[in-house]
Scaffold this active site. Structure first.
Site, PDB file in Angstrom:
ATOM      1  CG  HIS A 116     -15.285  -4.919 -13.973  1.00  0.00           C
ATOM      2  ND1 HIS A 116     -15.138  -4.233 -12.780  1.00  0.00           N
ATOM      3  CD2 HIS A 116     -16.506  -5.510 -13.902  1.00  0.00           C
ATOM      4  CE1 HIS A 116     -16.217  -4.397 -12.035  1.00  0.00           C
ATOM      5  NE2 HIS A 116     -17.062  -5.173 -12.704  1.00  0.00           N
ATOM      6  CE1 TYR A 117     -16.570  -5.801 -22.324  1.00  0.00           C
ATOM      7  CE2 TYR A 117     -16.874  -7.425 -20.576  1.00  0.00           C
ATOM      8  CZ  TYR A 117     -17.382  -6.699 -21.642  1.00  0.00           C
ATOM      9  OH  TYR A 117     -18.687  -6.870 -22.035  1.00  0.00           O
ATOM     10  CD  GLU A 135     -14.302  -7.607 -25.953  1.00  0.00           C
ATOM     11  OE1 GLU A 135     -13.828  -8.302 -25.040  1.00  0.00           O
ATOM     12  OE2 GLU A 135     -15.361  -7.898 -26.544  1.00  0.00           O
ATOM     13  CG  HIS A 171     -25.646  -9.468 -16.460  1.00  0.00           C
ATOM     14  ND1 HIS A 171     -25.824 -10.810 -16.213  1.00  0.00           N
ATOM     15  CD2 HIS A 171     -24.507  -9.119 -15.821  1.00  0.00           C
ATOM     16  CE1 HIS A 171     -24.836 -11.241 -15.445  1.00  0.00           C
ATOM     17  NE2 HIS A 171     -24.024 -10.253 -15.191  1.00  0.00           N
ATOM     18  CB  ALA A 200     -21.344 -15.221 -21.154  1.00  0.00           C
TER      19      ALA A 200
END
Length: 686
Positions: free
Chosen positions: A439-440, A442, A638, A640
């Site tokens: 989670h991030y 950015e 959704h 990488a």
């Protein structure tokens, strides 16, 4: 060797001054035990042996009278030594005979520093001492006297016959050396044979594994997988037992090789509890009521029950139509929200470090952290039942935020009464928190535009700053999934003939099935509220940093997408429209233009699709298409997609190195636990 100062049996030492002492009587020489008196400077040490019989040699008449008694004792000792030497010679002869007929054993080498039987050392002054007779050389046990400065040490062995010449100095040592060499040659030959056999076994094992891998590749590649288009592969019906529909994999050759490698490794080496993603895709194809195909998207990787990146549609009209919590995941409605702005990269660059720190302080981060807003249990029930509508009333969300969100940020079938007290307790203090893992929040810059019309519709242009937030329903959603998995696991595997108990499910039209869907919807509402509160924190931080209101900075929401969710939708299956429950596990909805669920603003371009990149790599904004509706129930990837587990990433990557590499790209990272940063390094993702 530990007891090297112990004297031989019957041995005694005569201590005599190097120069006669005129004061004491010469005949009163001191006789003391051998091990009690070490050699001293200026002292001649002689070893003699007691004997019950007289020596054959007599003392010389020329010898001084002071040594007559000692000489007599010495002669007696010599007689005893001759007797012992004869016995030793016989024993030695027998030993040599045995040695010639038998190769020295390993024990001989292990004890190569142990003195030979009856060995002794002659200690002779480097220069003759004129005060002492030459024949009165001191004979003491070999182990008791280490070499001293100015002393010549010779090793000899007792013999049954006396020789007029000096005993050979190196013959025995040379013989022992030859024996040791022979033993070493024998050992070397054995070691060489062992090494050769080991290499042969390794080579055989390698060839066997290569054969198994080749067979597995042929089996997976030819027998179960069939290329049916560009980046499209069909998983045939007999890949795993009980498949009711085919599987379909969307991947290029490189991504497919990663998926196949998992299957091959499991077949060759055993899975050790790990279920390959392709196998999970096949297992999902065996769910009751599944229609069309079990879909694996490009970022597919192994998950719980369903693979992450797996889509499956269940026909609601099927008598055994089921819902599976594993097809949604533990982090219910984990998703991504994107805010745009009118701020350029040049405007933000000088103060980016300060702004990053300001965001880090504004948004709670990490496991178990409290959220940015305080909720009572009554407030929490409102959040679970009404989602973003409740935040709009509180003035936290903007009206347009709800319009640009899946389900307008509120699933209408949500019911807080079916959410356990334990789940509510876990979520009570977590609203408005990022969490941990991947989670991030950015800060990004639009780097390239591929479709000018679609980008303009979304308010995106090259060079502007955008903010992407990725989080979910935190502990509340995890507990909801856990509660219903436990309830469904009791009978579903036996009742539905499932290949994997992690696919626990129940019929949709049962009380348990309906309760799960209502609880899941409540957890989804919590996730939308969670991301909305963090978006409010971002707007506040930017407003304080630039000294302008969030609206003046045009911090508008582009869209908010869900990743882990199950929704009742209508799709064309085999030429017929069906109402289906679509499970999207690690998959993004991608509805085409003019679909009724797409916001009015995006009706002409299709639903925005937000694909977060790995840490340090680019993210993407896409739009849904008609092809997605026909191929994948209106779904796409959704993110990488992991290629290394978190534990593998931590073992192989250094957090310090990851941070250094990011810094070299001008990327600033603020993290609650720096040692965990390796888990999310770009090297850990596809």
């Amino acid at each position: 060797m530990a007891k090297k100062k112990v004297a031989k049996p019957y041995a005694s030492v005569v201590v005599r001054a190097a120069k006669p002492d005129p004061r004491p009587p010469a005949e009163k020489e001191a006789i003391i035990p051998a091990e009690a008196t070490p050699p001293q400077e200026g002292v001649v040490v002689e070893e003699v042996h007691s004997s019950s019989s007289s020596s054959s040699s007599s003392s010389s008449s020329q010898d001084p009278p002071v040594v007559s008694e000692a000489a007599e004792e010495l002669e007696e000792e010599k007689a005893v030594m001759k007797t012992k030497d004869r016995k030793a010679a016989k024993k030695k002869k027998k030993m040599k005979e045995r040695k010639t007929s038998k190769t020295p054993s390993n024990e001989t080498m292990a004890k190569k520093k142990v003195a030979k039987p009856y060995a002794s050392v002659v200690v002779r002054a480097a220069k003759p001492d004129p005060c002492l007779p030459a024949e009165k050389e001191s004979i003491i046990p070999a182990e008791a006297t280490p070499p001293q400065e100015g002393v010549v040490v010779e090793e000899v062995h007792s013999s049954s016959s006396s020789s007029s010449q000096d005993p050979p100095v190196v013959s025995e040592a040379a013989e022992e050396l030859e024996e040791e060499k022979a033993v070493m040659k024998t050992k070397d030959r054995k070691a060489a044979k062992k090494k050769k056999k080991m290499k042969e076994r390794i080579a055989v094992a390698r060839h066997q594994k290569e054969d198994r891998v080749a067979k597995a590749q042929q089996m997976v590649g030819d027998q179960f997988l069939e290329k049916i288009g560009i980046c499209r592969y069909k998983i045939k019906m007999d890949f795993v037992p009980n498949m009711k529909v085919e599987g379909c994999v969307y991947a290029n050759e490189k991504l497919l090789a990663v998926l196949m490698e998992e299957v091959i490794s499991a077949q060759v080496e055993g899975n050790g509890g790990f279920m390959p993603a392709l196998t999970q895709i096949g297992n999902v194809a065996g769910l009751p009521g599944i229609v069309g195909k079990s879909v694996a998207l490009p970022d597919a990787h192994s998950g719980y029950g369903f693979a992450i990146g797996n889509v499956a549609a269940i026909d609601m009209s099927h008598p055994n139509a089921v819902v599976s919590p594993g097809g949604v995941g533990f982090d219910i409605n984990c998703g991504v929200r994107l805010l745009r702005s009118n701020i350029t990269e040049e405007q933000i660059a000088p103060g980016i470090e300060h702004l990053a720190e300001k965001l880090f302080q504004a948004i709670p981060v990490g496991v178990g952290t409290r959220g940015a807003i305080h909720l009572t249990f009554d407030d929490l029930d409102q959040v679970l039942n009404r989602g973003m509508d409740w935040l709009l009333e509180k003035g936290i969300s903007w009206p347009e935020d709800l319009e640009l969100c899946e389900e307008n940020g509120n699933m209408k079938n949500a019911d807080s009464t079916v959410v356990s007290k334990r789940a509510k307790s876990r979520g009570l203090e977590q609203a408005g928190s990022l969490g941990s893992g991947n989670h991030y929040a950015e800060i990004q810059v639009v780097d390239e535009v591929f479709d000018e019309e679609a980008a303009a519709t979304m308010g995106l242009r090259k060079g502007i700053v955008v903010i992407m937030i990725h989080s979910g329903s935190r502990g509340l959603g995890h507990q909801v999934c856990t509660d219903f998995l436990e309830a469904m696991q009791r009978n579903s595997a036996k009742e539905f003939g499932l290949n994997d108990r992690q696919l626990s499910c129940c019929r949709i039209d049962t009380d348990l099935g309906r309760c799960y869907l209502r609880a899941m919807a409540a957890a989804a509402n919590f996730a939308w509220v969670n991301r909305s509160v963090m978006a409010h924190c971002v707007r506040t931080a930017f407003s304080e940093f630039f000294g302008q209101s969030a609206r003046d900075l045009e911090l508008f929401q582009v869209y908010d997408v869900s990743h882990n969710i199950a929704k009742i939708e209508k799709h064309i299956v085999d030429g017929e429209e069906k109402t289906v429950l679509v499970h999207r596990k690690g998959a993004t909805r991608a509805f085409a233009p003019h679909h009724p669920s797409v916001p009015e603003k995006y009706q002409q371009i299709g639903q925005p699709v937000l694909i977060g990149g790995s840490m340090g790599t680019s993210s993407y904004v896409l739009v849904g298409t008609d092809t997605a509706m026909a191929e994948t129930f209106g779904s796409t990837c959704h993110g990488a997609g992991r290629s290394l587990s978190r534990s593998e990433a931590k073992r192989s990557l250094s957090a310090k190195t990851v941070l250094k590499n990011l810094a070299s790209q001008g990327i600033i990272v603020k993290v609650s636990s720096p040692e965990l940063i390796a888990e999310e390094a770009s090297e850990a993702y596809k």
